[in-house]
Scaffold this active site. Structure first.
Site, PDB file in Angstrom:
ATOM      1  N   ASP A  41       0.587  -1.400  -0.069  1.00 19.78           N
ATOM      2  CA  ASP A  41      -0.024   0.079   0.073  1.00 19.78           C
ATOM      3  C   ASP A  41       0.761   1.206  -0.165  1.00 19.78           C
ATOM      4  O   ASP A  41       0.470   2.236   0.148  1.00 19.78           O
ATOM      5  CB  ASP A  41      -0.935   0.066   1.048  1.00 19.78           C
ATOM      6  N   GLU A  43       3.258   1.801   2.157  1.00 19.51           N
ATOM      7  CA  GLU A  43       3.839   2.354   3.489  1.00 19.51           C
ATOM      8  C   GLU A  43       5.581   2.028   3.370  1.00 19.51           C
ATOM      9  O   GLU A  43       5.874   1.039   2.984  1.00 19.51           O
ATOM     10  CB  GLU A  43       3.189   1.665   4.655  1.00 19.51           C
ATOM     11  N   ARG A 100      10.107  26.960  -0.129  1.00 23.41           N
ATOM     12  CA  ARG A 100       9.553  27.992  -0.570  1.00 23.41           C
ATOM     13  C   ARG A 100       8.402  28.579  -0.117  1.00 23.41           C
ATOM     14  O   ARG A 100       7.864  29.588  -0.100  1.00 23.41           O
ATOM     15  CB  ARG A 100       9.298  27.796  -2.286  1.00 23.41           C
ATOM     16  N   HIS A 134      16.088  28.231   0.554  1.00 21.80           N
ATOM     17  CA  HIS A 134      15.612  28.995  -0.308  1.00 21.80           C
ATOM     18  C   HIS A 134      15.610  30.358   0.420  1.00 21.80           C
ATOM     19  O   HIS A 134      15.506  31.578  -0.192  1.00 21.80           O
ATOM     20  CB  HIS A 134      14.330  28.628  -0.541  1.00 21.80           C
ATOM     21  N   LYS A 198      11.467  41.843 -12.581  1.00 24.04           N
ATOM     22  CA  LYS A 198      10.240  40.907 -13.189  1.00 24.04           C
ATOM     23  C   LYS A 198       8.941  41.226 -12.442  1.00 24.04           C
ATOM     24  O   LYS A 198       8.966  41.267 -11.341  1.00 24.04           O
ATOM     25  CB  LYS A 198      10.715  39.496 -13.388  1.00 24.04           C
ATOM     26  N   ASP A 228      13.078  25.313 -11.169  1.00 26.57           N
ATOM     27  CA  ASP A 228      12.083  24.346 -11.152  1.00 26.57           C
ATOM     28  C   ASP A 228      11.437  24.220 -12.834  1.00 26.57           C
ATOM     29  O   ASP A 228      11.737  23.294 -13.253  1.00 26.57           O
ATOM     30  CB  ASP A 228      10.928  24.866 -10.264  1.00 26.57           C
ATOM     31  N   GLY A 231      10.943  28.874 -16.218  1.00 26.18           N
ATOM     32  CA  GLY A 231      10.276  29.875 -16.714  1.00 26.18           C
ATOM     33  C   GLY A 231      11.183  31.032 -16.634  1.00 26.18           C
ATOM     34  O   GLY A 231      11.496  31.919 -17.466  1.00 26.18           O
TER      35      GLY A 231
END
Length: 317
Positions: A41, A43, A100, A134, A198, A228, A231
């Site tokens: 399952d 675990e 983050r 971060h 930005k 990540d 972009g």
């Protein structure tokens, strides 16, 4: 009475075994044995395959994708070690997932970075060693010691060899939040910095507005802590080339590379993406322009100094 030094043991869980092997190799020891299994399952079951009683243990686990599974595996390992009567449990987290989510940006939001800190402490961790968190204030989320390592000197060494003429180099922060990080790299390389102003209308969508600083005819080094979906970094690279940059390199501490990241990087004007190997990237997700830098020796030196009660701060000099 002579007090014997506590035995040093290093365990690797399943998120980044290649990095853990490099850490152990730098210390001249073998990784200690443990097995991670799963029930049908899902675990997680962990068995420590050798005695750890009275030892100082370091557990290496990046809480990277699958983030929740990596984190739960780490918590279970800490519990197993505590119940096996170790002396000290040091958790080495090269990439700290949920970092983050370090503040409430809107109403009714969790501060998940703090929740993760609480979970690690309650499970039984005595110390955390992390690399390029971060947000620096995450260190204050813990009531146990936190040693915060930085990849910037390793990245600087690479570019010092790659771009010997530093007069034509500028370090660029892709946003205002990364200025401190960019300034640190610029100090190590003795170069000026530029900043990309930005606007981010919604999560994972970045809109480049303006560039503060002179980038015309320069070799630009973009630096971020996390890449990540890529972009931000690819839009920044395009903006720099449009402003007359000679070439653009990108660098980061944590190459998460989710969603359309690889396609964006491949199609972007980025000449090389230089990244620390805090996250294990499978071969089928590596591009020719991706250059990994190993932080195993850095983490190994930190572990050696912690074990021998020596200052870790010299690693930043």
């Amino acid at each position: 009475m002579l007090i014997e030094e506590k035995p040093l043991m290093i365990f690797s869980l399943d998120s980044n075994i290649p990095l853990a092997k490099k850490v152990a190799e730098s210390l001249g020891i073998e990784l200690s044995k443990c097995s991670v299994k799963k029930f049908s399952d899902g675990e997680v079951s962990i068995n420590i395959d050798e005695s750890v009683r009275g030892s100082e243990v370091f557990v290496i686990q990046s809480t990277s994708s699958p983030v929740n599974e990596s984190l739960m595996t780490l918590l279970i390992m800490i519990d197993a070690l505590k119940r096996a009567s170790v002396d000290t449990i040091n958790v080495v987290i090269p990439y700290y997932g949920y970092a983050r989510q370090d503040r409430k940006a809107r109403s009714r939001e969790p501060i998940t970075a703090k929740l993760v800190a609480n979970l690690l402490e309650v499970a039984g961790a005595n110390r955390v060693v992390a690399l390029d968190l971060h947000a620096l204030q995450i260190q204050g989320f813990f009531d146990i010691p936190v040693d915060h390592l930085m990849a910037a000197p390793i990245i600087a060494d690479y570019f010092r060899d790659k771009l010997p003429n530093m007069e034509d180099v500028v370090v660029v922060s892709p946003d205002h939040g990364g200025v401190t990080r960019a300034r640190k790299l610029a100090e190590l390389l003795n170069t000026p910095i530029a900043i990309i102003d930005k606007r981010r209308p919604k999560p994972n969508v970045a809109e480049v507005m303006n560039i503060v600083g002179n980038v015309e005819g320069k070799s630009c080094i973009l630096i971020d802590d996390i890449i990540d979906t890529a972009g931000t970094i690819t839009l920044a690279a395009k903006a720099l080339m449009e402003k007359g940059a000679k070439e653009v390199y990108a660098s980061c501490s944590h190459a998460v590379l989710s969603g359309p990241a690889l396609e964006r990087i491949e199609e972007s004007p980025i000449k090389e993406l230089v990244y620390a190997n805090t996250i294990n990237i499978p071969e089928n997700k590596k591009l020719d322009k991706m250059i990994p830098l190993c932080v195993g020796e850095l983490i190994g030196k930190a572990i050696y100094r912690i074990h021998h009660n020596e200052p870790v701060s010299v690693l930043f000099e």
